[in-house]
Design an enzyme around this catalytic site. Structure first.
Site, PDB file in Angstrom:
ATOM      1  N   GLU A   3       0.772  -1.209  -0.163  1.00  0.00           N
ATOM      2  CA  GLU A   3       0.077   0.092   0.205  1.00  0.00           C
ATOM      3  C   GLU A   3       0.784   1.288  -0.033  1.00  0.00           C
ATOM      4  OE1 GLU A   3      -2.047  -0.720   3.699  1.00  0.00           O
ATOM      5  OE2 GLU A   3      -3.044  -2.349   3.104  1.00  0.00           O
ATOM      6  N   PRO A   4       1.732   1.366  -1.020  1.00  0.00           N
ATOM      7  CA  PRO A   4       2.482   2.598  -0.947  1.00  0.00           C
ATOM      8  C   PRO A   4       1.872   3.684  -1.349  1.00  0.00           C
ATOM      9  CG  PRO A   4       2.918   1.297  -3.081  1.00  0.00           C
ATOM     10  CD  PRO A   4       1.785   0.622  -2.109  1.00  0.00           C
ATOM     11  N   ARG A  58       3.292   7.792  -0.493  1.00  0.00           N
ATOM     12  CA  ARG A  58       4.255   8.638  -0.609  1.00  0.00           C
ATOM     13  C   ARG A  58       5.378   8.035  -1.600  1.00  0.00           C
ATOM     14  NH1 ARG A  58       6.000  11.941   3.548  1.00  0.00           N
ATOM     15  NH2 ARG A  58       4.936  10.625   5.165  1.00  0.00           N
ATOM     16  N   CYS A  63      -1.088  34.397   8.964  1.00  0.00           N
ATOM     17  CA  CYS A  63      -0.968  35.107  10.262  1.00  0.00           C
ATOM     18  C   CYS A  63      -0.746  33.695  11.156  1.00  0.00           C
ATOM     19  CB  CYS A  63      -2.113  35.945  10.728  1.00  0.00           C
ATOM     20  SG  CYS A  63      -2.570  37.050   9.303  1.00  0.00           S
ATOM     21  N   GLU A  64       0.198  33.405  11.054  1.00  0.00           N
ATOM     22  CA  GLU A  64       0.810  32.129  11.873  1.00  0.00           C
ATOM     23  C   GLU A  64       2.391  32.020  11.947  1.00  0.00           C
ATOM     24  OE1 GLU A  64      -1.207  29.785  13.664  1.00  0.00           O
ATOM     25  OE2 GLU A  64      -3.010  30.242  12.859  1.00  0.00           O
TER      26      GLU A  64
HETATM   27  C1  LIG Z   1      -1.359   6.249   4.943  1.00  0.00           C
HETATM   28  C2  LIG Z   1      -1.319   4.727   4.733  1.00  0.00           C
HETATM   29  C3  LIG Z   1      -0.472   4.177   3.700  1.00  0.00           C
HETATM   30  C4  LIG Z   1       0.318   4.603   2.824  1.00  0.00           C
HETATM   31  O1  LIG Z   1       1.381   5.268   3.697  1.00  0.00           O
HETATM   32  P1  LIG Z   1       2.762   5.866   2.841  1.00  0.00           P
HETATM   33  O2  LIG Z   1       3.712   6.201   3.793  1.00  0.00           O
HETATM   34  O3  LIG Z   1       2.193   7.278   1.977  1.00  0.00           O
HETATM   35  O4  LIG Z   1       3.233   4.751   1.998  1.00  0.00           O
HETATM   36  C5  LIG Z   1      -0.847   2.862   3.626  1.00  0.00           C
HETATM   37  N1  LIG Z   1      -1.755   2.011   4.261  1.00  0.00           N
HETATM   38  C6  LIG Z   1      -2.401   2.657   5.345  1.00  0.00           C
HETATM   39  C7  LIG Z   1      -3.265   1.842   5.945  1.00  0.00           C
HETATM   40  C8  LIG Z   1      -2.392   3.889   5.622  1.00  0.00           C
HETATM   41  O5  LIG Z   1      -2.968   4.441   6.465  1.00  0.00           O
END
Ligand SMILES: *Cc1c(COP(=O)(O)O)cnc(C)c1O
Length: 432
Positions: A288-289, A291, A357-358
């Site tokens: 589940e990539p 980033r 404004c922070e």
């Molecule tokens: C956010 C998330 C990801 C992705 O994370 P990255 O660091 O962007 O790869 C994958 N699985 C789950 C369950 C997440 O919450």
């Protein structure tokens, strides 16, 4: 690692000069490289290919622009979603619900019903009350809901505290020791099908070691669940980190030969350590990539409005702000700053700040930068993940425009939000 580079002193995204895009579409402007995100997906897919059955589920929350989702759908990617809204987007972008896994600790009844009706691949449940709720909704719809449980392996990913998720300090998942009992009880719920086991230990991991530890720890559990409940998949989650800091000036290729680079996570190193552990399981393996696929595929272009010198500081005030890119304020994150026209001459320690404004509204502090002036454009590099998606209307600032580049072409991925849209849904009460 990405397709943003200087050609004759001007920053290009693939075959397009970024300054031409900034002039045409205005700033702040997100620019995405189609080739970069495609290449990252393919690098990962290739590295994992020795595993017979894999599914890459792009974590849509990292960047859910339709153009981005559409690009991944076109590559055959699945998706990791965290809301019904994301599932709607994915379908709007041509993605397949049957390749979607639904994560998150707070799924509502409406969200569960929606996802179940659309036939998603699996709900990744994070608590027993959630399993009971999914079972109830499925029974009402006369369906069987595919579920996995997110195991919390209690492994410290060694990343920023706001993006560590795999220890017992976090709200995520169910404790490792409790998993067999949870599956035994869930197996008695008639409208659930125990389809897999899921894990996600954190984000922006820059070394493979914590992944390896977590997978090694999970293996006996996975085999037990496979034997007892016939689970068909294991999801390793996301979290592969990216490099935010290679100096563009020395060239990304140069950085990749450095000592620091030899330790950094890459798809090849990730696969080299994990494939030998995962392949013998005889299960479908999900990744589940987020980033990793999009982070380096986007930049945020801003324009210098003022340069303000005080006794001790050189403030470069730009037209982008924390509402456009909150990562520096939220995670103390580093974004490399590259002028769209390369400047010669010395550098000066500068604070690059927005107009909000922070005092948290900054992109860099005491950063050596070339001397810039009003009207110069700067690119905040590696802004493709957790950038635009975290945008807000704070200070009644419109959401930034977004453009995707592919070769020599560019296309608007989101038009700049017209100011009046910001309060469109608001009402002046008419009291009786
Ligand atoms: C956010 C998330 C990801 C992705 O994370 P990255 O660091 O962007 O790869 C994958 N699985 C789950 C369950 C997440 O919450």
């Amino acid at each position: 690692m990405h397709d943003f580079r200087y050609v004759n002193g001007r920053l290009f995204c693939e075959g397009v000069a970024v300054e031409a895009l900034a002039r045409e579409h205005g700033t702040p402007l997100y620019v995405y490289s189609h080739r970069t995100l495609t290449r990252h997906y393919q690098m990962l897919a290739r590295a994992l290919a020795p595993i017979e059955d894999t599914l890459i589920c792009y974590a849509a929350k990292a960047n859910s622009n339709l153009a981005v989702l559409g690009a991944f759908a076109g590559l055959g990617s699945g998706f990791d979603i965290v809301s019904a809204g994301e599932l709607r987007r994915i379908m709007a972008a041509g993605g397949d619900p049957r390749k979607c896994v639904f994560a998150g600790v707070g799924k509502t009844e409406e969200e569960i019903e929606f996802a179940l009706r659309r036939g998603i691949y699996c709900f990744n449940a994070e608590s027993e009350p959630e399993l009971a709720r999914i079972n109830r909704v499925a029974a009402r719809l006369r369906k069987v809901a595919p579920v996995a449980v997110r195991v919390n392996p209690n492994i410290d990913a060694g990343t920023h505290h706001k993006i560590t998720t795999g220890t017992y300090e976090n709200k995520f998942g169910i404790a490792f020791e409790e998993i067999p009992g949870v599956y035994a009880r869930a197996a008695r719920l008639p409208n659930l099908r125990l389809r897999g086991l899921q894990m996600h230990i954190g984000s922006q991991l820059t070394e493979v070691r914590p992944f390896e530890l977590a997978v090694r720890k999970a293996i006996p559990l996975i085999l037990e669940l496979k034997a007892r409940h016939g689970i068909e998949f294991f999801s390793v989650g996301g979290g592969i980190g990216i490099v935010y800091q290679p100096a563009l000036a020395s060239g990304p290729e140069g950085w990749w030969r450095s000592a620091a680079a030899r330790r950094i996570i890459t798809p090849e190193r990730y696969a080299a350590r994990l494939v030998p552990l995962l392949q013998p399981l005889g299960l479908r393996i999900l990744f589940e990539p987020g980033r990793f696929l999009v982070g380096n595929a986007g930049v945020l272009v801003v324009r210098v409005e003022y340069v303000k010198r005080t006794g001790t500081k050189n403030f470069v005030i730009v037209d982008g702000a924390m509402n456009d890119l909150i990562r520096p304020a939220f995670y103390d994150s580093y974004h490399e700053i590259a002028p769209l026209r390369r400047k010669s001459g010395g550098s000066i320690a500068s604070d690059v700040v927005g107009p909000i404004c922070e005092s948290g509204d900054y992109f860099a502090k005491d950063r050596p930068l070339p001397r810039v002036g009003e009207g110069d454009y700067l690119a905040l590099m590696s802004a493709g993940a957790y950038g635009s998606v975290m945008g807000s209307n704070y200070n009644t600032r419109p959401l930034a425009a977004e453009v995707m580049v592919r070769g020599r072409q560019s296309a608007v991925a989101r038009v700049r939000q017209p100011a009046a849209r910001i309060w469109e849904g608001e009402r002046l009460p008419r009291w009786a």
